[in-house]
Design a protein around this motif. Sequence first.
Motif, PDB file in Angstrom:
ATOM      1  N   MET A  96       0.820  -1.192   0.000  1.00  0.00           N
ATOM      2  CA  MET A  96       0.000   0.000   0.000  1.00  0.00           C
ATOM      3  C   MET A  96       0.864   1.256   0.000  1.00  0.00           C
ATOM      4  SD  MET A  96      -3.120   0.903  -0.104  1.00  0.00           S
ATOM      5  CE  MET A  96      -4.447   1.841   0.524  1.00  0.00           C
ATOM      6  N   THR A  97       2.026   1.197   0.631  1.00  0.00           N
ATOM      7  CA  THR A  97       2.912   2.359   0.640  1.00  0.00           C
ATOM      8  C   THR A  97       3.457   2.633  -0.753  1.00  0.00           C
ATOM      9  OG1 THR A  97       3.533   1.826   2.909  1.00  0.00           O
ATOM     10  CG2 THR A  97       4.928   3.376   1.746  1.00  0.00           C
ATOM     11  N   LEU A  98       3.731   1.586  -1.506  1.00  0.00           N
ATOM     12  CA  LEU A  98       4.200   1.765  -2.876  1.00  0.00           C
ATOM     13  C   LEU A  98       3.126   2.425  -3.735  1.00  0.00           C
ATOM     14  CD1 LEU A  98       6.507   1.288  -4.855  1.00  0.00           C
ATOM     15  CD2 LEU A  98       5.475  -0.923  -5.383  1.00  0.00           C
ATOM     16  N   ILE A  99       1.887   2.030  -3.550  1.00  0.00           N
ATOM     17  CA  ILE A  99       0.779   2.667  -4.261  1.00  0.00           C
ATOM     18  C   ILE A  99       0.670   4.128  -3.858  1.00  0.00           C
ATOM     19  CG2 ILE A  99      -1.734   2.724  -4.525  1.00  0.00           C
ATOM     20  CD1 ILE A  99      -1.699  -0.316  -4.285  1.00  0.00           C
ATOM     21  N   ALA A 100       0.880   4.418  -2.582  1.00  0.00           N
ATOM     22  CA  ALA A 100       0.801   5.802  -2.108  1.00  0.00           C
ATOM     23  C   ALA A 100       1.895   6.665  -2.724  1.00  0.00           C
ATOM     24  CB  ALA A 100       0.884   5.853  -0.587  1.00  0.00           C
ATOM     25  N   VAL A 101       3.042   6.086  -3.004  1.00  0.00           N
ATOM     26  CA  VAL A 101       4.129   6.860  -3.612  1.00  0.00           C
ATOM     27  C   VAL A 101       3.904   7.025  -5.113  1.00  0.00           C
ATOM     28  CG1 VAL A 101       6.597   6.855  -4.145  1.00  0.00           C
ATOM     29  CG2 VAL A 101       5.809   6.228  -1.870  1.00  0.00           C
ATOM     30  N   LEU A 102       3.538   5.949  -5.803  1.00  0.00           N
ATOM     31  CA  LEU A 102       3.396   6.010  -7.255  1.00  0.00           C
ATOM     32  C   LEU A 102       2.074   6.629  -7.704  1.00  0.00           C
ATOM     33  CD1 LEU A 102       4.874   2.540  -8.181  1.00  0.00           C
ATOM     34  CD2 LEU A 102       6.008   4.761  -8.219  1.00  0.00           C
ATOM     35  N   PHE A 103       0.995   6.282  -7.043  1.00  0.00           N
ATOM     36  CA  PHE A 103      -0.332   6.781  -7.387  1.00  0.00           C
ATOM     37  C   PHE A 103      -1.027   7.288  -6.125  1.00  0.00           C
ATOM     38  CE2 PHE A 103       0.595   3.220 -10.267  1.00  0.00           C
ATOM     39  CZ  PHE A 103       0.635   3.901 -11.473  1.00  0.00           C
ATOM     40  N   PRO A 104      -0.676   8.473  -5.654  1.00  0.00           N
ATOM     41  CA  PRO A 104      -1.244   8.969  -4.395  1.00  0.00           C
ATOM     42  C   PRO A 104      -2.767   9.038  -4.409  1.00  0.00           C
ATOM     43  CG  PRO A 104       0.570  10.362  -5.087  1.00  0.00           C
ATOM     44  CD  PRO A 104       0.313   9.405  -6.198  1.00  0.00           C
ATOM     45  N   TRP A 105      -3.350   9.443  -5.517  1.00  0.00           N
ATOM     46  CA  TRP A 105      -4.803   9.557  -5.593  1.00  0.00           C
ATOM     47  C   TRP A 105      -5.470   8.196  -5.452  1.00  0.00           C
ATOM     48  CZ3 TRP A 105      -6.906   6.819  -9.605  1.00  0.00           C
ATOM     49  CH2 TRP A 105      -6.032   6.452 -10.634  1.00  0.00           C
ATOM     50  N   LEU A 106      -4.843   7.160  -5.979  1.00  0.00           N
ATOM     51  CA  LEU A 106      -5.419   5.817  -5.897  1.00  0.00           C
ATOM     52  C   LEU A 106      -5.417   5.304  -4.458  1.00  0.00           C
ATOM     53  CD1 LEU A 106      -6.579   3.399  -7.417  1.00  0.00           C
ATOM     54  CD2 LEU A 106      -4.235   2.606  -7.761  1.00  0.00           C
ATOM     55  N   SER A 107      -4.394   5.643  -3.699  1.00  0.00           N
ATOM     56  CA  SER A 107      -4.356   5.179  -2.309  1.00  0.00           C
ATOM     57  C   SER A 107      -5.505   5.789  -1.499  1.00  0.00           C
ATOM     58  CB  SER A 107      -3.013   5.502  -1.667  1.00  0.00           C
ATOM     59  OG  SER A 107      -2.904   6.853  -1.339  1.00  0.00           O
ATOM     60  N   PHE A 108      -5.864   7.045  -1.790  1.00  0.00           N
ATOM     61  CA  PHE A 108      -7.007   7.644  -1.106  1.00  0.00           C
ATOM     62  C   PHE A 108      -8.309   6.990  -1.553  1.00  0.00           C
ATOM     63  CE2 PHE A 108      -4.094  11.348  -0.561  1.00  0.00           C
ATOM     64  CZ  PHE A 108      -4.147  11.406   0.814  1.00  0.00           C
ATOM     65  N   PHE A 109      -8.432   6.704  -2.854  1.00  0.00           N
ATOM     66  CA  PHE A 109      -9.646   6.047  -3.344  1.00  0.00           C
ATOM     67  C   PHE A 109      -9.829   4.673  -2.711  1.00  0.00           C
ATOM     68  CE2 PHE A 109      -9.889   8.357  -7.709  1.00  0.00           C
ATOM     69  CZ  PHE A 109     -10.407   9.469  -7.083  1.00  0.00           C
ATOM     70  N   LEU A 110      -8.739   3.914  -2.584  1.00  0.00           N
ATOM     71  CA  LEU A 110      -8.821   2.573  -2.014  1.00  0.00           C
ATOM     72  C   LEU A 110      -9.209   2.583  -0.538  1.00  0.00           C
ATOM     73  CD1 LEU A 110      -5.726   0.853  -3.661  1.00  0.00           C
ATOM     74  CD2 LEU A 110      -8.147   0.509  -4.209  1.00  0.00           C
ATOM     75  N   ARG A 111      -8.917   3.688   0.148  1.00  0.00           N
ATOM     76  CA  ARG A 111      -9.280   3.793   1.565  1.00  0.00           C
ATOM     77  C   ARG A 111     -10.618   4.491   1.763  1.00  0.00           C
ATOM     78  NH1 ARG A 111      -5.174   6.690   4.428  1.00  0.00           N
ATOM     79  NH2 ARG A 111      -4.362   7.417   2.465  1.00  0.00           N
ATOM     80  N   GLY A 112     -11.324   4.809   0.665  1.00  0.00           N
ATOM     81  CA  GLY A 112     -12.670   5.368   0.770  1.00  0.00           C
ATOM     82  C   GLY A 112     -12.726   6.877   0.921  1.00  0.00           C
ATOM     83  N   LYS A 113     -11.628   7.564   0.688  1.00  0.00           N
ATOM     84  CA  LYS A 113     -11.605   9.021   0.792  1.00  0.00           C
ATOM     85  C   LYS A 113     -11.641   9.602  -0.623  1.00  0.00           C
ATOM     86  CE  LYS A 113      -9.094   8.891   5.101  1.00  0.00           C
ATOM     87  NZ  LYS A 113      -7.957   9.393   5.864  1.00  0.00           N
ATOM     88  N   ILE A 114     -12.849   9.602  -1.213  1.00  0.00           N
ATOM     89  CA  ILE A 114     -13.011   9.936  -2.616  1.00  0.00           C
ATOM     90  C   ILE A 114     -12.713  11.412  -2.883  1.00  0.00           C
ATOM     91  CG2 ILE A 114     -14.612   9.897  -4.566  1.00  0.00           C
ATOM     92  CD1 ILE A 114     -13.834   7.124  -3.456  1.00  0.00           C
ATOM     93  N   LEU A 115     -13.254  12.318  -2.090  1.00  0.00           N
ATOM     94  CA  LEU A 115     -13.061  13.749  -2.319  1.00  0.00           C
ATOM     95  C   LEU A 115     -11.586  14.126  -2.182  1.00  0.00           C
ATOM     96  CD1 LEU A 115     -14.310  16.516  -2.871  1.00  0.00           C
ATOM     97  CD2 LEU A 115     -14.600  16.776  -0.408  1.00  0.00           C
ATOM     98  N   ILE A 116     -10.928  13.613  -1.167  1.00  0.00           N
ATOM     99  CA  ILE A 116      -9.502  13.881  -0.988  1.00  0.00           C
ATOM    100  C   ILE A 116      -8.708  13.259  -2.141  1.00  0.00           C
ATOM    101  CG2 ILE A 116      -7.518  13.434   0.508  1.00  0.00           C
ATOM    102  CD1 ILE A 116      -9.417  13.603   2.876  1.00  0.00           C
ATOM    103  N   GLY A 117      -9.173  12.130  -2.642  1.00  0.00           N
ATOM    104  CA  GLY A 117      -8.517  11.500  -3.782  1.00  0.00           C
ATOM    105  C   GLY A 117      -8.564  12.376  -5.024  1.00  0.00           C
ATOM    106  N   PHE A 118      -9.704  13.026  -5.271  1.00  0.00           N
ATOM    107  CA  PHE A 118      -9.806  13.934  -6.414  1.00  0.00           C
ATOM    108  C   PHE A 118      -8.909  15.152  -6.242  1.00  0.00           C
ATOM    109  CE2 PHE A 118     -13.979  11.900  -7.413  1.00  0.00           C
ATOM    110  CZ  PHE A 118     -13.634  11.489  -8.693  1.00  0.00           C
TER     111      PHE A 118
END
Length: 68
Positions: A1-23
């Motif tokens: 999950m940390t690798l996803i947070a580094v490479l695709f930060p928006w995707l890590s927020f989407f996967l944790r259910g924080k859609i608005l912050i992801g956008f």
Amino acid sequence: MTLIAVLFPWLSFFLRGKILIGFICLILQITLIGWLPAAIWAVASHVDGKNKKRIRRLERRSQYPIYR
């Protein structure tokens, strides 16, 4: 999950259910300069979420008295 947070930060927020912050993070990541702050933000948020989960688990364990 940390690798996803580094490479695709928006995707890590989407996967944790924080859609608005992801956008918001996606808009920030679109700019080349904003990618680094977005990645740092996502990793810090991921670590903070793990710590909060650990604290909640410890609080639940401490509610029950231990009798021996």
